[in-house]
Design a protein around this motif. Structure first.
Motif, PDB file in Angstrom:
ATOM      1  N   TYR A 405      42.130  41.506  49.714  1.00  0.00           N
ATOM      2  CA  TYR A 405      42.699  40.281  50.279  1.00  0.00           C
ATOM      3  C   TYR A 405      43.658  40.645  51.416  1.00  0.00           C
ATOM      4  CZ  TYR A 405      40.672  37.228  46.800  1.00  0.00           C
ATOM      5  OH  TYR A 405      39.779  36.513  46.044  1.00  0.00           O
ATOM      6  N   PRO A 406      43.113  41.000  52.596  1.00  0.00           N
ATOM      7  CA  PRO A 406      43.971  41.275  53.750  1.00  0.00           C
ATOM      8  C   PRO A 406      44.670  39.998  54.209  1.00  0.00           C
ATOM      9  CG  PRO A 406      41.664  41.214  54.397  1.00  0.00           C
ATOM     10  CD  PRO A 406      41.679  41.148  52.902  1.00  0.00           C
ATOM     11  N   VAL A 407      45.605  40.145  55.120  1.00  0.00           N
ATOM     12  CA  VAL A 407      46.439  39.024  55.559  1.00  0.00           C
ATOM     13  C   VAL A 407      45.589  37.875  56.084  1.00  0.00           C
ATOM     14  CG1 VAL A 407      48.095  38.316  57.319  1.00  0.00           C
ATOM     15  CG2 VAL A 407      48.485  40.411  56.007  1.00  0.00           C
ATOM     16  N   GLU A 408      44.587  38.168  56.907  1.00  0.00           N
ATOM     17  CA  GLU A 408      43.802  37.095  57.518  1.00  0.00           C
ATOM     18  C   GLU A 408      43.013  36.310  56.471  1.00  0.00           C
ATOM     19  OE1 GLU A 408      44.208  36.101  60.538  1.00  0.00           O
ATOM     20  OE2 GLU A 408      45.682  37.700  60.737  1.00  0.00           O
ATOM     21  N   ARG A 409      42.543  36.996  55.430  1.00  0.00           N
ATOM     22  CA  ARG A 409      41.815  36.276  54.377  1.00  0.00           C
ATOM     23  C   ARG A 409      42.756  35.359  53.602  1.00  0.00           C
ATOM     24  NH1 ARG A 409      38.123  38.818  49.389  1.00  0.00           N
ATOM     25  NH2 ARG A 409      37.382  36.780  48.619  1.00  0.00           N
ATOM     26  N   CYS A 410      43.980  35.815  53.354  1.00  0.00           N
ATOM     27  CA  CYS A 410      44.953  34.973  52.661  1.00  0.00           C
ATOM     28  C   CYS A 410      45.382  33.798  53.530  1.00  0.00           C
ATOM     29  CB  CYS A 410      46.164  35.803  52.253  1.00  0.00           C
ATOM     30  SG  CYS A 410      45.810  36.978  50.928  1.00  0.00           S
ATOM     31  N   LEU A 411      45.515  34.024  54.841  1.00  0.00           N
ATOM     32  CA  LEU A 411      45.826  32.910  55.747  1.00  0.00           C
ATOM     33  C   LEU A 411      44.722  31.862  55.710  1.00  0.00           C
ATOM     34  CD1 LEU A 411      47.308  34.608  58.940  1.00  0.00           C
ATOM     35  CD2 LEU A 411      48.513  33.218  57.250  1.00  0.00           C
ATOM     36  N   ASP A 412      43.487  32.327  55.703  1.00  0.00           N
ATOM     37  CA  ASP A 412      42.354  31.395  55.619  1.00  0.00           C
ATOM     38  C   ASP A 412      42.411  30.602  54.310  1.00  0.00           C
ATOM     39  OD1 ASP A 412      39.581  30.520  56.613  1.00  0.00           O
ATOM     40  OD2 ASP A 412      39.141  31.296  54.608  1.00  0.00           O
ATOM     41  N   MET A 413      42.858  31.247  53.239  1.00  0.00           N
ATOM     42  CA  MET A 413      42.919  30.583  51.939  1.00  0.00           C
ATOM     43  C   MET A 413      43.995  29.496  51.919  1.00  0.00           C
ATOM     44  SD  MET A 413      43.730  32.313  48.217  1.00  0.00           S
ATOM     45  CE  MET A 413      45.462  32.552  48.637  1.00  0.00           C
ATOM     46  N   ILE A 414      45.203  29.791  52.419  1.00  0.00           N
ATOM     47  CA  ILE A 414      46.290  28.815  52.321  1.00  0.00           C
ATOM     48  C   ILE A 414      46.171  27.696  53.350  1.00  0.00           C
ATOM     49  CG2 ILE A 414      47.834  30.570  51.382  1.00  0.00           C
ATOM     50  CD1 ILE A 414      49.285  30.584  54.101  1.00  0.00           C
ATOM     51  N   THR A 415      45.309  27.872  54.350  1.00  0.00           N
ATOM     52  CA  THR A 415      45.100  26.802  55.343  1.00  0.00           C
ATOM     53  C   THR A 415      43.723  26.152  55.190  1.00  0.00           C
ATOM     54  OG1 THR A 415      44.253  28.381  56.980  1.00  0.00           O
ATOM     55  CG2 THR A 415      46.628  27.937  56.997  1.00  0.00           C
ATOM     56  N   ALA A 416      43.058  26.392  54.063  1.00  0.00           N
ATOM     57  CA  ALA A 416      41.689  25.886  53.888  1.00  0.00           C
ATOM     58  C   ALA A 416      41.630  24.360  53.941  1.00  0.00           C
ATOM     59  CB  ALA A 416      41.121  26.393  52.560  1.00  0.00           C
ATOM     60  N   GLY A 417      42.705  23.675  53.553  1.00  0.00           N
ATOM     61  CA  GLY A 417      42.700  22.213  53.580  1.00  0.00           C
ATOM     62  C   GLY A 417      43.128  21.608  54.902  1.00  0.00           C
ATOM     63  N   ASP A 422      43.937  21.828  63.691  1.00  0.00           N
ATOM     64  CA  ASP A 422      45.247  22.369  63.319  1.00  0.00           C
ATOM     65  C   ASP A 422      45.175  23.881  63.107  1.00  0.00           C
ATOM     66  OD1 ASP A 422      46.343  19.899  63.475  1.00  0.00           O
ATOM     67  OD2 ASP A 422      46.441  19.527  61.316  1.00  0.00           O
ATOM     68  N   ARG A 423      44.099  24.336  62.503  1.00  0.00           N
ATOM     69  CA  ARG A 423      43.946  25.786  62.288  1.00  0.00           C
ATOM     70  C   ARG A 423      43.835  26.519  63.622  1.00  0.00           C
ATOM     71  NH1 ARG A 423      41.483  27.488  57.167  1.00  0.00           N
ATOM     72  NH2 ARG A 423      39.913  28.658  58.307  1.00  0.00           N
ATOM     73  N   ALA A 424      43.127  25.915  64.581  1.00  0.00           N
ATOM     74  CA  ALA A 424      42.972  26.541  65.888  1.00  0.00           C
ATOM     75  C   ALA A 424      44.313  26.614  66.629  1.00  0.00           C
ATOM     76  CB  ALA A 424      41.939  25.780  66.720  1.00  0.00           C
ATOM     77  N   LYS A 425      45.161  25.616  66.426  1.00  0.00           N
ATOM     78  CA  LYS A 425      46.453  25.577  67.126  1.00  0.00           C
ATOM     79  C   LYS A 425      47.380  26.708  66.694  1.00  0.00           C
ATOM     80  CE  LYS A 425      46.464  20.585  67.958  1.00  0.00           C
ATOM     81  NZ  LYS A 425      47.102  19.285  67.618  1.00  0.00           N
ATOM     82  N   VAL A 426      47.193  27.168  65.436  1.00  0.00           N
ATOM     83  CA  VAL A 426      48.087  28.233  64.947  1.00  0.00           C
ATOM     84  C   VAL A 426      47.351  29.580  64.882  1.00  0.00           C
ATOM     85  CG1 VAL A 426      49.551  26.668  63.660  1.00  0.00           C
ATOM     86  CG2 VAL A 426      47.521  27.622  62.551  1.00  0.00           C
ATOM     87  N   GLY A 427      46.166  29.642  65.462  1.00  0.00           N
ATOM     88  CA  GLY A 427      45.458  30.910  65.581  1.00  0.00           C
ATOM     89  C   GLY A 427      44.744  31.385  64.354  1.00  0.00           C
ATOM     90  N   VAL A 428      44.388  30.449  63.449  1.00  0.00           N
ATOM     91  CA  VAL A 428      43.597  30.807  62.266  1.00  0.00           C
ATOM     92  C   VAL A 428      42.152  30.464  62.568  1.00  0.00           C
ATOM     93  CG1 VAL A 428      43.211  30.422  59.813  1.00  0.00           C
ATOM     94  CG2 VAL A 428      45.543  30.421  60.734  1.00  0.00           C
ATOM     95  N   ALA A 429      41.267  31.444  62.436  1.00  0.00           N
ATOM     96  CA  ALA A 429      39.850  31.218  62.757  1.00  0.00           C
ATOM     97  C   ALA A 429      39.248  30.201  61.821  1.00  0.00           C
ATOM     98  CB  ALA A 429      39.088  32.534  62.675  1.00  0.00           C
ATOM     99  N   ALA A 430      38.409  29.309  62.368  1.00  0.00           N
ATOM    100  CA  ALA A 430      37.767  28.281  61.561  1.00  0.00           C
ATOM    101  C   ALA A 430      36.664  28.882  60.730  1.00  0.00           C
ATOM    102  CB  ALA A 430      37.229  27.182  62.468  1.00  0.00           C
TER     103      ALA A 430
END
Length: 430
Positions: A405-417, A422-430
């Motif tokens: 569970y690297p950082v990017e995978r955890c970021l994807d998990m907590i922003t899944a909803g 909004d995800r694009a605005k904060v740099g989280v890949a869709a």
């Protein structure tokens, strides 16, 4: 079957309960007239009927063994001649026949001092095991051991978070008494406690996941009082505060049933009203009346309507807003000034020092979440990143490893909803 042979069978059935059960079940396949005979005998020691083949609760083991032995003795010839269950045939075949002389009783030796019991030697059994089965069984055992270890580690981490690490001791001095409260404290803890010891009621407001509810529980511990609360909703009734009238008396007479809030008002304690801005107007008016001047009247309590508020009663409100209505993030009722003026407002924001103490051993994850929070605030997203979101990723990385569970995978998990925009605005890949 002779009496000695019947005694042999009775002793066997008494010491081998499994054979007794098997014999009773096997006899259920005997002819109908024999089943009736067995039922009749089985009822002799009981005051109630019994199902065929099941032991009667009124008969003990010895009575049941005697019953089965007597029945077999009386019907041995018929049972041997009939095509009965193999279990019956094998059991009857082991018994001495009527022509076999009964064994002579052994002489009773003179009593001697009993020797010390020897240690029982384990019975060695040779069991052939399929190699494929053994391999699968071994693999399953290893998998279960790994799963148990991971579960134990996860529970330990969760307990650590729930207990707030228990590494800070805070002394509360009150009327000459010192109470020690363990656990991490929010930066506004002391200020809120000062408000309450000055006789005021705090309204805690701020973003989600800042620890408002936990703060209320810690305040109760610091004040040395019990703690309870309720979550307000637009459809709630004022009975949650002043109790209910229910037809529970004699002949259906209506009687007053006290609410938890009334109990705390009368006997002391800290009562939390969470999401207080959701209160309907009529319920807010009732609450406003209950909080007036240290005493109130409960109209539903006919025998004793007057209520004097206990000196150790504390009321705490909590919400994401300050009661002035909803905003782009939260849908709330607008509360009138009469209710809001009963409270002293305390803003509970994100406490980075407490977050550092809780999750600082995973600095890479914590700093990335802080950056996500800053980005979300800069672009004015409705989504928030609080303690709950930090904890979700922290536990996944600690339980299953940062490699999985690297950082990017955890970021994807907590922003899944979140929405894709909004995800694009904060740099989280869709």
């Amino acid at each position: 079957m002779s009496d000695p042979n019947r005694a042999v069978l009775e002793r066997h059935l008494l010491t081998n309960g499994g054979d007794a059960n098997n014999l009773a079940r096997a006899l259920s396949k005997a002819p109908k007239y024999m089943r009736k005979m067995f039922r009749a005998k089985h009822r002799q020691g009981s005051t109630s009927p019994t199902m065929w083949g099941k032991p009667n609760g009124k008969l003990d083991k010895q009575q049941r063994a005697a019953l089965l032995a007597e029945f077999c003795a009386d019907n041995a010839a018929e049972l041997r001649d009939l095509d009965c269950d193999p279990i019956v045939q094998r059991m009857l075949a082991k018994l001495p026949t009527a022509d076999t002389p009964a064994p002579a009783p052994e002489p009773t030796p003179a009593p001697e001092p009993a020797p010390a019991p020897a240690a029982e030697q384990p019975v060695q059994r040779s069991v052939e095991v399929d190699p494929q089965f053994a391999a699968v069984h071994s693999a399953l055992g290893i998998q279960q051991a790994v799963a148990a270890a991971l579960e134990a580690e996860r529970e330990a981490l969760t307990a650590r978070i729930r207990s707030d690490l228990q590494i800070v001791r805070y002394e509360v001095h009150d009327a000459g008494k010192v109470r020690v409260v363990d656990g991490l404290k929010h930066e506004c803890f002391e200020h809120t406690l000062d408000i309450m010891t000055a006789g005021q009621s705090p309204w805690l407001y701020g973003p989600s996941g800042t620890g408002k509810t936990s703060l209320a529980a810690q305040l109760a511990a610091a004040l040395g009082v019990r703690y309870a609360g309720i979550s307000a909703s637009p459809g709630m009734s004022s009975a949650e505060f002043d109790g209910w009238l229910l037809p529970i008396g004699e002949h259906g007479r209506f009687e007053h049933v006290e609410s938890v809030c009334l109990d705390f008002m009368a006997n002391g304690g800290l009562f939390l009203i969470d999401e207080i801005a959701n209160l309907p107007a009529d319920v807010a008016a009732k609450l406003n009346m209950l909080l007036a001047n240290g005493e109130t009247w409960i109209s539903k309590r006919f025998d004793n309507p007057h209520l004097k508020v206990h000196k150790d009663f504390y009321l705490v409100a909590a919400d994401n807003t300050a009661g002035r209505g909803g905003d782009r993030r939260f849908v709330r009722q607008q509360q009138d000034s009469a209710l809001r003026n009963r409270f002293t407002f305390v803003r509970v924001g994100y406490d980075s020092a407490m977050e550092q103490q809780l999750f600082g051993d995973d600095r890479v994850w914590l700093e990335r979440v802080w950056a996500l929070r800053t980005q979300a605030a800069q672009v004015k997203l409705v989504e928030e990143v609080g303690l709950r979101q930090i904890k979700q990723g922290y536990l996944m990385r600690k339980t299953h490893g940062a490699d999985k569970y690297p950082v990017e995978r955890c970021l994807d998990m907590i922003t899944a909803g979140w929405s894709d925009d909004d995800r694009a605005k904060v740099g989280v890949a869709a």
